[in-house]
Every structure is written in C-alpha cells, then in structure tokens.
Design an enzyme around this catalytic site. Structure first.
Site, PDB file in Angstrom:
ATOM      1  N   HIS A   1      -0.638 -21.143   0.175  1.00  0.00           N
ATOM      2  CA  HIS A   1       0.327 -20.064   0.429  1.00  0.00           C
ATOM      3  C   HIS A   1       1.036 -19.631  -0.854  1.00  0.00           C
ATOM      4  CE1 HIS A   1      -0.387 -21.284   4.518  1.00  0.00           C
ATOM      5  NE2 HIS A   1       0.436 -20.370   4.997  1.00  0.00           N
TER       6      HIS A   1
ATOM      7  N   TYR B   1       0.824  -1.208   0.000  1.00  0.00           N
ATOM      8  CA  TYR B   1       0.000   0.000   0.000  1.00  0.00           C
ATOM      9  C   TYR B   1       0.857   1.257   0.000  1.00  0.00           C
ATOM     10  CZ  TYR B   1       0.883   0.937   5.006  1.00  0.00           C
ATOM     11  OH  TYR B   1       1.476   1.238   6.206  1.00  0.00           O
TER      12      TYR B   1
ATOM     13  N   LEU C   1      11.037   1.465   6.951  1.00  0.00           N
ATOM     14  CA  LEU C   1      10.354   2.031   5.790  1.00  0.00           C
ATOM     15  C   LEU C   1      10.851   3.473   5.652  1.00  0.00           C
ATOM     16  CD1 LEU C   1       7.374   3.572   4.800  1.00  0.00           C
ATOM     17  CD2 LEU C   1       8.249   1.541   3.648  1.00  0.00           C
TER      18      LEU C   1
ATOM     19  N   LYS D   1       6.417  -1.756   1.826  1.00  0.00           N
ATOM     20  CA  LYS D   1       5.233  -1.179   2.487  1.00  0.00           C
ATOM     21  C   LYS D   1       4.097  -2.187   2.352  1.00  0.00           C
ATOM     22  CE  LYS D   1       3.240   3.415   3.262  1.00  0.00           C
ATOM     23  NZ  LYS D   1       3.307   3.416   4.723  1.00  0.00           N
TER      24      LYS D   1
ATOM     25  N   GLU E   1      12.543   2.876  13.931  1.00  0.00           N
ATOM     26  CA  GLU E   1      11.492   3.808  13.490  1.00  0.00           C
ATOM     27  C   GLU E   1      10.321   3.666  14.452  1.00  0.00           C
ATOM     28  OE1 GLU E   1       9.752   2.874   9.642  1.00  0.00           O
ATOM     29  OE2 GLU E   1       9.846   0.716  10.022  1.00  0.00           O
TER      30      GLU E   1
HETATM   31  N1  PDD Z   1       2.744   5.054   7.535  1.00  0.00           N
HETATM   32  N2  PDD Z   1       7.510   3.931   8.853  1.00  0.00           N
HETATM   33  C1  PDD Z   1       6.360   3.248   8.962  1.00  0.00           C
HETATM   34  C2  PDD Z   1       6.394   1.889   9.586  1.00  0.00           C
HETATM   35  C3  PDD Z   1       5.158   3.804   8.493  1.00  0.00           C
HETATM   36  O1  PDD Z   1       4.001   3.105   8.589  1.00  0.00           O
HETATM   37  C4  PDD Z   1       5.158   5.114   7.944  1.00  0.00           C
HETATM   38  C5  PDD Z   1       3.911   5.781   7.434  1.00  0.00           C
HETATM   39  C6  PDD Z   1       6.382   5.801   7.854  1.00  0.00           C
HETATM   40  C7  PDD Z   1       6.477   7.196   7.266  1.00  0.00           C
HETATM   41  O2  PDD Z   1       6.338   7.184   5.860  1.00  0.00           O
HETATM   42  P1  PDD Z   1       5.781   8.455   5.067  1.00  0.00           P
HETATM   43  O3  PDD Z   1       6.586   9.621   5.493  1.00  0.00           O
HETATM   44  O4  PDD Z   1       5.986   8.107   3.630  1.00  0.00           O
HETATM   45  O5  PDD Z   1       4.336   8.601   5.449  1.00  0.00           O
HETATM   46  C8  PDD Z   1       7.536   5.177   8.316  1.00  0.00           C
HETATM   47  C9  PDD Z   1       1.529   5.472   6.882  1.00  0.00           C
HETATM   48  C10 PDD Z   1       1.210   6.903   6.994  1.00  0.00           C
HETATM   49  C11 PDD Z   1       0.405   4.533   7.262  1.00  0.00           C
HETATM   50  O6  PDD Z   1       0.693   3.364   7.448  1.00  0.00           O
HETATM   51  O7  PDD Z   1      -0.752   4.957   7.328  1.00  0.00           O
END
Ligand code: PDD
Length: 293
Positions: free
Chosen positions: A107, A37, A208, A152, A184
């Site tokens: 799977h 996603y 991520l 992601k 993170e």
């Molecule tokens: N998540 N790390 C993780 C594990 C995340 O889920 C997200 C963002 C980020 C930051 O990424 P970005 O700056 O591209 O939003 C880092 C989104 C917002 C979510 O899962 O809804």
C-alpha cells in the site's frame, strides 16, 4: 468487451492506436486506484480552459503526492498533438496519471516509481435535443464517499455504484446528500433555483468543483442572474423550482423529476432556459473560437 475504437491515444511518450496501448498489471492505478484524472472538453479543436484543468490536475497530483510528470507547457504540447491527430473536431479528452508500476504490491508508496501517463480523446456529442427540451430524471442517495472528494481521483467506486443506481432506476443521475445537505451528482455538479435565485453548494473537500460549475457562476454574474453560493438542505432541494446538472460532457441539463416527483412544473424552467441560451452562445462564440482557454 466491445471493440476498442480506432482512436489515437497517448501512453508515456508514445502516440498509437488505443488498442496497441498497454500498461503493466502491477501499475498502481490498476491495483489500488492510485491516480488522478481530468476530462477536458474540446470544441472545434480548442481545449476549453486548459489552464484551469491543468491547475486542477496539479492540485489533485499534489494532494496524493504524485510528482508532476510534465510541466504545463509539456502537457499543452501533448494535448494539442493528440487533438490534432483525431478525425473529429469536438472531443472529450481524458487524461490520467497513476503513481506507476511497482513491485512488490505494497500500500505504501514505492521508493522509486515513474508515473504512468495516459490520454485519449472520444468524440464529444452535445446532449440530444430531446434531453434539452424535456429535461432528465434523477434519484437521490446518501453520499458514502470519502472526505477528499475535491481530489479528482480515479478510485471512483462509490461514484460508480451511485451512477449504476441511477441506471438501474432508469434515470440519468444520482444526486448525493450528506448530513442533510446537497453535495453533487455522481459525475456532475448540481444547482437549484428557489424564488428566482440560483443556488450553488459551496466548494469544499466534500465535492469536486467543476470547471463547468465555475463557468455557470460566471455566466450568472455576466448576465445579471441572481446567484448565491451557500449550503443547500435536502428540503430545499425537494422544494426547488428548478434543479440543474452540470459537467464538461453533459454541459447543463434540467432535472425535471426527482425520486419520482416533479421538480417545479416538471419541465425545464425559465431560468434554466436563460442559462442554457447563455451557455450555448458562450460555447459557440468563445469556446469554439479558442478565446477562453
Ligand atoms: N466528471 N463532480 C463529479 C463527481 C464529477 O465526476 C464531475 C465531472 C463534475 C463536474 O466537473 P466538470 O464540470 O469539470 O466536468 C463534478 C467527469 C466529466 C467524468 O468523471 O467523466
């Protein structure tokens, strides 16, 4: 379940109210969490860094071997149509691709399968002024996720449990530590400030790399704020003068309390204030004007 809001979504070629969109129970996204996603912030109907989001989407699709359901031009058409169909100008656009429905449940990948493509947009609200002024609290936890956190993926069980831990502790985020290093947040990237220098953990398969993370590094460069990308130990995190969280939805927030202890002076620090001001100007002058897509 709460009522599904009256929003127009997109599923496999069809724009319709979200409540009317349905996927088969055999969809591998539902059965296996087999999908990826993106969350794209949209300001004044301008998607922010669409090309970067689509590049990250493509690398997630490649990593889990889902053939691209659309070209970048097709994605852009779908996304702009969806944006135009909402009543509100600032949007949080969610885009998901799963491997698609397949029978029997197995799977291994099915021989023939058509990916399921879902998009919808929520109103994007900036963090409340109180959060910007006072900052937020966070807790830490061991990172129990897999070793491909750069993908992601929609299979987010460990992130969900980490965020629920924060919720149970009445704080905003859980910061994940692995082998003594800061990685993170459960749904965000984390920066710290030490002796006037902004420190960011290096991108790797364990985290991520956010589109917001990249922007913060660029803004630091543009405005002459010292920044170093390097591994950050747990002791450095706990001794930091400032800790920040970044994501597309939360923008940039100061973490002023960690595991019940104040971070620095326990209020958003001066470098956070400076960075947030640069972020706010960038949002109004560049993102909202669609000058940096
Ligand atoms: N998540 N790390 C993780 C594990 C995340 O889920 C997200 C963002 C980020 C930051 O990424 P970005 O700056 O591209 O939003 C880092 C989104 C917002 C979510 O899962 O809804």
């Amino acid at each position: 379940m709460a009522d599904i809001p009256d929003l127009i979504g997109y599923l496999n070629g069809r724009f319709a109210p979200l409540a009317e969109l349905q996927v088969p129970v055999l969809d591998r996204g539902f059965l296996f969490g087999d999908g990826v996603y993106e969350m794209i912030p949209v300001y004044g109907r301008q998607p922010f860094r669409l090309a970067e989001h689509l590049r990250r989407l493509q690398s997630s699709l490649d990593a889990i071997r889902i053939p691209a359901p659309h070209t970048a031009a097709e994605w852009s058409d779908i996304i702009h149509t969806l944006i135009a169909r909402q009543d509100f100008a600032d949007q949080s656009l969610y885009l998901q691709v799963t491997r698609g429905p397949a029978y029997p449940r197995n799977h291994a990948f099915p021989a023939e399968v058509t990916p399921t493509v879902l998009l919808f947009a929520d109103p994007l609200l900036p963090p409340a002024p109180a959060l910007l002024e006072q900052g937020i609290a966070a807790v830490t936890q061991a990172d129990i996720r897999w070793l491909r956190c750069n993908i992601k993926a929609i299979s987010l069980l460990a992130n969900v449990l980490a965020k629920q831990y924060a919720t149970d502790e009445n704080v905003a985020e859980t910061i994940l530590l692995r082998d003594g290093l800061l990685i993170e947040g459960s749904a965000s990237n984390i920066f710290i400030v030490h002796d006037g220098v902004i420190l960011a953990p290096p991108p790797s398969h364990l985290m991520l790399t956010g589109i917001t993370y990249d922007l913060i590094i660029e803004l630091a460069g543009q405005h002459g704020l010292p920044l170093s990308v390097r591994e950050i130990g747990e002791a450095e995190l706990r001794a930091a003068d400032e800790v920040w969280l970044t994501s597309s939805g939360k923008e940039i927030l100061a973490i002023v309390e960690l595991d019940g202890q104040p971070v620095g002076k326990g209020v958003p620090g001066p470098i956070y204030q400076a960075m947030h001001a640069h972020y706010r100007s960038f949002k109004n002058d560049v993102m909202r004007q669609g000058k940096d897509q």
